[in-house]
Design a protein around this motif. Structure first.
Motif, PDB file in Angstrom:
ATOM      1  N   LEU A  71       0.911  -1.027  -1.064  1.00 29.60           N
ATOM      2  CA  LEU A  71      -0.116   0.068   0.329  1.00 29.60           C
ATOM      3  C   LEU A  71       1.016   1.128   0.419  1.00 29.60           C
ATOM      4  O   LEU A  71       0.853   1.876  -0.955  1.00 29.60           O
ATOM      5  CB  LEU A  71      -0.858   0.366   1.161  1.00 29.60           C
ATOM      6  N   ARG A  72       2.135   1.060   0.344  1.00 30.05           N
ATOM      7  CA  ARG A  72       2.499   2.063   1.452  1.00 30.05           C
ATOM      8  C   ARG A  72       3.545   2.782  -0.896  1.00 30.05           C
ATOM      9  O   ARG A  72       3.667   3.854  -1.139  1.00 30.05           O
ATOM     10  CB  ARG A  72       3.978   2.232   2.517  1.00 30.05           C
ATOM     11  N   GLN A  73       3.659   1.589  -0.884  1.00 29.25           N
ATOM     12  CA  GLN A  73       4.627   1.632  -2.351  1.00 29.25           C
ATOM     13  C   GLN A  73       3.527   2.273  -3.710  1.00 29.25           C
ATOM     14  O   GLN A  73       3.836   3.323  -4.102  1.00 29.25           O
ATOM     15  CB  GLN A  73       5.352   0.425  -2.780  1.00 29.25           C
ATOM     16  N   VAL A  74       2.363   2.003  -3.266  1.00 29.34           N
ATOM     17  CA  VAL A  74       1.189   2.361  -4.087  1.00 29.34           C
ATOM     18  C   VAL A  74       1.223   3.848  -4.163  1.00 29.34           C
ATOM     19  O   VAL A  74       1.283   4.544  -4.955  1.00 29.34           O
ATOM     20  CB  VAL A  74       0.053   1.995  -3.957  1.00 29.34           C
ATOM     21  N   TYR A  75       1.149   4.576  -3.019  1.00 30.88           N
ATOM     22  CA  TYR A  75       1.262   6.054  -2.674  1.00 30.88           C
ATOM     23  C   TYR A  75       1.806   6.227  -3.015  1.00 30.88           C
ATOM     24  O   TYR A  75       2.077   7.462  -4.416  1.00 30.88           O
ATOM     25  CB  TYR A  75       0.757   6.255  -0.959  1.00 30.88           C
ATOM     26  N   LEU A  76       3.390   6.197  -2.896  1.00 33.12           N
ATOM     27  CA  LEU A  76       4.791   6.565  -3.155  1.00 33.12           C
ATOM     28  C   LEU A  76       4.770   6.598  -5.531  1.00 33.12           C
ATOM     29  O   LEU A  76       5.016   7.755  -6.251  1.00 33.12           O
ATOM     30  CB  LEU A  76       5.750   6.278  -3.033  1.00 33.12           C
ATOM     31  N   GLY A  77       4.326   5.250  -5.679  1.00 36.49           N
ATOM     32  CA  GLY A  77       4.057   5.665  -7.559  1.00 36.49           C
ATOM     33  C   GLY A  77       3.151   6.603  -7.858  1.00 36.49           C
ATOM     34  O   GLY A  77       3.147   6.835  -8.691  1.00 36.49           O
ATOM     35  N   LEU A  78       2.216   7.052  -7.024  1.00 36.96           N
ATOM     36  CA  LEU A  78       1.324   7.734  -7.229  1.00 36.96           C
ATOM     37  C   LEU A  78       1.341   8.849  -7.092  1.00 36.96           C
ATOM     38  O   LEU A  78       0.610   9.947  -7.472  1.00 36.96           O
ATOM     39  CB  LEU A  78       0.080   7.968  -6.773  1.00 36.96           C
ATOM     40  N   GLY A  79       2.301   9.354  -6.812  1.00 41.11           N
ATOM     41  CA  GLY A  79       3.805  10.300  -6.064  1.00 41.11           C
ATOM     42  C   GLY A  79       2.287  11.000  -4.670  1.00 41.11           C
ATOM     43  O   GLY A  79       2.692  12.793  -5.185  1.00 41.11           O
ATOM     44  N   HIS A  80       3.045  10.623  -4.197  1.00 41.50           N
ATOM     45  CA  HIS A  80       2.088  11.122  -2.488  1.00 41.50           C
ATOM     46  C   HIS A  80       2.882  11.054  -1.784  1.00 41.50           C
ATOM     47  O   HIS A  80       4.401  10.704  -1.606  1.00 41.50           O
ATOM     48  CB  HIS A  80       0.652  10.049  -2.513  1.00 41.50           C
ATOM     49  N   THR A  81       3.306  11.416  -1.032  1.00 42.49           N
ATOM     50  CA  THR A  81       3.824  12.093   0.164  1.00 42.49           C
ATOM     51  C   THR A  81       3.634  10.897   1.337  1.00 42.49           C
ATOM     52  O   THR A  81       2.460  11.192   2.122  1.00 42.49           O
ATOM     53  CB  THR A  81       4.707  13.709   0.686  1.00 42.49           C
ATOM     54  N   VAL A  82       4.889   9.918   1.719  1.00 39.89           N
ATOM     55  CA  VAL A  82       4.264   9.439   3.271  1.00 39.89           C
ATOM     56  C   VAL A  82       5.614   9.444   4.494  1.00 39.89           C
ATOM     57  O   VAL A  82       6.757   9.360   4.455  1.00 39.89           O
ATOM     58  CB  VAL A  82       4.291   8.073   2.630  1.00 39.89           C
TER      59      VAL A  82
END
Length: 270
Positions: free
Chosen positions: A45-56
């Motif tokens: 899930l975290r990698q999906v967010y990073l791949g979408l350009g979000h900051t985590v």
């Protein structure tokens, strides 16, 4: 055309995840839990967010707090102001100061800990204008007035009636500032009427999709991250111009959580 907007999220690795008590209908301490699988699924899930350009950003998990992975419950953050949770159940009470400390240490100086039971973004979902607020199982209805005063935003109270959907974010997802998806049977008749009036173009989920936590989803206005087996809702999202992205968080569902539960949005001041 849907427009994606970069988001700033806070997450907590499920290092200590387990089901050792039961505070919702999904939790059964007798069922085995694979903590390593939970970590693997969470990392995807975290990698999906990073791949979408979000900051985590990440908050350190604390031993003895197996539900701390569900970061959404830690607070509600709007315009750089944070209303820190006050948990109903003793098993989760110590999560609140941990989230408060993290927020303070990372520049959120406008902090207030709720005076009434308020389980953060589990029961508070922001549409960009209105703050939708759930009650019935966890957050005290008096916390709704408290949130309205603190955020200076209109708060719409919604009553949940099915104990399987004990938090608002298990029965409703904000897709963009004007669009939501929800499972009507999770709400009281009056709350359903309010949602129909406010969001006449809402997407409704079936019982089958609601049961796999389809609505425990996040959206950046275009990309909607949701459980991979919520196929019916995914098709409805595609038909409305959204891009559904399925992930498998089946291990975390053993504790009654999925995509949104793992994700606290940090909204800065405009």
């Amino acid at each position: 055309m849907r427009t994606a907007r970069p988001r700033h999220y806070l997450m907590c690795r499920p290092t200590h995840f387990d089901v050792v008590y039961s505070i919702n209908p999904w939790m059964d301490p007798k069922k085995p839990v694979d903590t390593q699988l939970a970590i693997t699924q969470w990392e995807q899930l975290r990698q999906v967010y990073l791949g979408l350009g979000h900051t985590v950003d990440l908050i350190d998990p604390l031993p003895g707090l197996p539900d701390m992975v569900f970061a959404a419950n830690g607070a509600t953050v709007i315009d750089g102001r944070a209303l820190v949770a006050r948990f109903r159940d003793a098993e989760r009470v110590e999560e609140a100061p941990a989230y408060r400390d993290w927020l303070r240490d990372h520049g959120f100086t406008s902090l207030h800990t709720a005076g009434f039971v308020n389980e953060g973004e589990g029961d508070y979902l922001f549409t960009g204008d209105l703050l939708l607020a759930g009650t019935g199982f966890r957050s005290d209805p008096r916390s709704h007035a408290e949130a309205q005063e603190y955020f200076e935003r209109p708060v719409i109270s919604l009553r949940l009636v099915d104990p399987r959907y004990y938090h608002l974010d298990t029965a409703l997802a904000v897709l963009d500032e004007r669009t939501i998806a929800y499972y009507p049977a999770a709400f009281s008749p009056g709350s359903r009427a309010v949602l129909q009036r406010l969001f006449p173009d809402a997407i409704t989920a079936t019982e089958a999709d609601a049961a796999v936590f389809a609505l425990n989803a996040t959206s950046d206005g275009c990309n909607v991250v949701l459980p991979h087996n919520a196929t019916g809702l995914a098709e409805k999202l595609r038909n409305r111009g959204f891009n559904p992205i399925g992930v498998d968080l089946s291990e975390l569902l053993k504790a009654g959580g999925s995509v949104k539960c793992c994700t606290l949005e940090l909204r800065s001041a405009d």
